[in-house]
Design an enzyme around this catalytic site. Sequence first.
Site, PDB file in Angstrom:
ATOM      1  N   ARG A 108       0.857  -1.152  -0.099  1.00 46.55           N
ATOM      2  CA  ARG A 108      -0.019   0.015  -0.116  1.00 46.55           C
ATOM      3  C   ARG A 108       0.938   1.256   0.119  1.00 46.55           C
ATOM      4  NH1 ARG A 108      -4.656  -2.240   3.876  1.00 46.55           N
ATOM      5  NH2 ARG A 108      -6.197  -3.168   2.267  1.00 46.55           N
ATOM      6  N   LYS A 120     -20.488 -17.834  -1.556  1.00 44.87           N
ATOM      7  CA  LYS A 120     -21.643 -17.658  -1.389  1.00 44.87           C
ATOM      8  C   LYS A 120     -22.510 -16.850  -2.503  1.00 44.87           C
ATOM      9  CE  LYS A 120     -22.029 -18.047   3.519  1.00 44.87           C
ATOM     10  NZ  LYS A 120     -22.312 -17.161   4.892  1.00 44.87           N
ATOM     11  N   GLY A 176     -11.707  -9.029  -2.718  1.00 43.57           N
ATOM     12  CA  GLY A 176     -11.685 -10.206  -1.913  1.00 43.57           C
ATOM     13  C   GLY A 176     -10.504 -11.176  -2.238  1.00 43.57           C
ATOM     14  N   GLY A 216     -13.731  -3.906  -0.167  1.00 43.68           N
ATOM     15  CA  GLY A 216     -15.231  -3.423  -0.136  1.00 43.68           C
ATOM     16  C   GLY A 216     -15.248  -2.377  -1.148  1.00 43.68           C
TER      17      GLY A 216
HETATM   18  P1  AMP Z   1     -15.416 -14.998  -1.543  1.00 41.12           P
HETATM   19  O1  AMP Z   1     -15.005 -14.119  -0.234  1.00 41.12           O
HETATM   20  O2  AMP Z   1     -16.898 -14.961  -1.764  1.00 41.12           O
HETATM   21  O3  AMP Z   1     -14.691 -14.765  -2.886  1.00 41.12           O
HETATM   22  O4  AMP Z   1     -15.193 -16.583  -1.359  1.00 41.12           O
HETATM   23  C1  AMP Z   1     -14.030 -17.132  -1.205  1.00 41.12           C
HETATM   24  C2  AMP Z   1     -13.900 -18.334  -0.584  1.00 41.12           C
HETATM   25  O5  AMP Z   1     -14.618 -19.345  -1.294  1.00 41.12           O
HETATM   26  C3  AMP Z   1     -12.617 -19.020  -0.402  1.00 41.12           C
HETATM   27  O6  AMP Z   1     -12.235 -19.129   1.108  1.00 41.12           O
HETATM   28  C4  AMP Z   1     -12.664 -20.278  -1.014  1.00 41.12           C
HETATM   29  O7  AMP Z   1     -12.234 -21.446  -0.340  1.00 41.12           O
HETATM   30  C5  AMP Z   1     -14.407 -20.547  -0.993  1.00 41.12           C
HETATM   31  N1  AMP Z   1     -14.630 -21.582  -2.035  1.00 41.12           N
HETATM   32  C6  AMP Z   1     -14.358 -21.493  -3.318  1.00 41.12           C
HETATM   33  N2  AMP Z   1     -14.936 -22.760  -3.901  1.00 41.12           N
HETATM   34  C7  AMP Z   1     -15.657 -23.313  -2.820  1.00 41.12           C
HETATM   35  C8  AMP Z   1     -16.201 -24.789  -2.889  1.00 41.12           C
HETATM   36  N3  AMP Z   1     -16.343 -25.525  -3.952  1.00 41.12           N
HETATM   37  N4  AMP Z   1     -16.781 -25.237  -1.775  1.00 41.12           N
HETATM   38  C9  AMP Z   1     -16.420 -24.453  -0.660  1.00 41.12           C
HETATM   39  N5  AMP Z   1     -15.848 -23.356  -0.441  1.00 41.12           N
HETATM   40  C10 AMP Z   1     -15.551 -22.674  -1.666  1.00 41.12           C
END
Ligand code: AMP
Length: 395
Positions: free
Chosen positions: A35, A197, A353, A376
């Site tokens: 940063r 999610k 993220g 964010g």
């Molecule tokens: P996000 O912060 O929403 O981008 O989510 C990232 C997280 O999604 C990471 O920690 C990954 O380990 C998780 N992730 C990706 N694919 C899968 C999966 N098939 N099952 C469980 N977690 C997952």
Amino acid sequence: MKTIQNINFKNKRALIRVDFNVPLDENFNVTDATRIEAAKPTIIKILEDGGAVVLMSHLGRPKGVEEKYSLKHIVDKVSEIIGVDVKFVDDCIGEKVEKAASNLKMGEVLLLENLRFYAEETKGDEVFSEKLSKLGDVYVNDAFGTAHRAHASTTIVAKFFPENKCFGNLLAQEIISIKKVLEDSEKPVLAILGGAKVSSKITIIENILDKVDHLIIGGGMSFTFIKAQGGKIGNSICEDDKQELALEILEKAKAKGVQVHIPVDVVAADAFSNNANTQICDIDKIPDGWEGVDAGPKSIEMFDKIVMESKTILWNGPVGVFEMEKFAKGTIALGNSIAAATKKGTFSLVGGGDSVAAVKQFGFEHKVSYVSTGGGAMLESLEGKTLPGIEAILK
Ligand code: AMP
């Protein structure tokens, strides 16, 4: 766009909001100076014009004055990176600080104490903002990471510089990159959304359906879509209450002519562990007791084909549990495809993220067009929101 490039800073004091919220170890050494490096071009341009620089930032989330969050810990690192002996003042408003700022000679740099030692900072307090505004002739915002917050130093202070405010280089680059994907994009445009999610990405999906030609839904998110369509997903991660929504998204995409691509096969594991047994299976035929943890070989090939045909790519979210070495293959393969497409002239933006973490971990950082510095702030931009810190400069 009002950027530092349009201003000659000769004999001017620039008050720059930077994001120096850097990680420190137990001895207060900076463990990742990304940063600080990112703010360097803005600082150097102003110094080279013949101006002086007052730097303000937050560090961590202190409750009142907490020595461990003092910005004094990073003075040496900032000096080393900029190549100038940075002065430090142990407050960020008041007479002492105003004196330190007005005593600055051109070519000199002053770092203020942590803005968040005052609760007024995050409250966006006007009186506090006005006190900050006394410290410079021009206000420069170069902190994308906090641009989605209407805090005193990121937003409110701008009103005290009606004619003399602008974006720093870093913030300008972020704005241009987002524009290149969401507004001035060369077609075909592809968005890759992965991660855990559906619920955390839903607003992004809704906003980008009007802007993209292809949408890849990967990672943990894909299982909600597969189950909603009647597939068997075993123990895979799923948001049952979002199945209806998933079907609605597919309908909307169809109506808008967006091609949605969901993985066709997966690496399934019998436990959420690097030591699990694995097998490859169709994504809609995962046996009970097994869960999908990574993209399978056919899906990787499918991703590659779409990526290589795209002229603009947005990547947000890993397509597998990349934190575990055994399940990182899909995310690495996708990174390789995006790097190859970028080499051929495709514009690729990685933002928001965990995909940023993945890109850095696997060495793709310099093989894509742009990696966003704001978590964010990036997500809110992709959701179509105007960020208060950006609006305050444009107003
Ligand atoms: P996000 O912060 O929403 O981008 O989510 C990232 C997280 O999604 C990471 O920690 C990954 O380990 C998780 N992730 C990706 N694919 C899968 C999966 N098939 N099952 C469980 N977690 C997952």
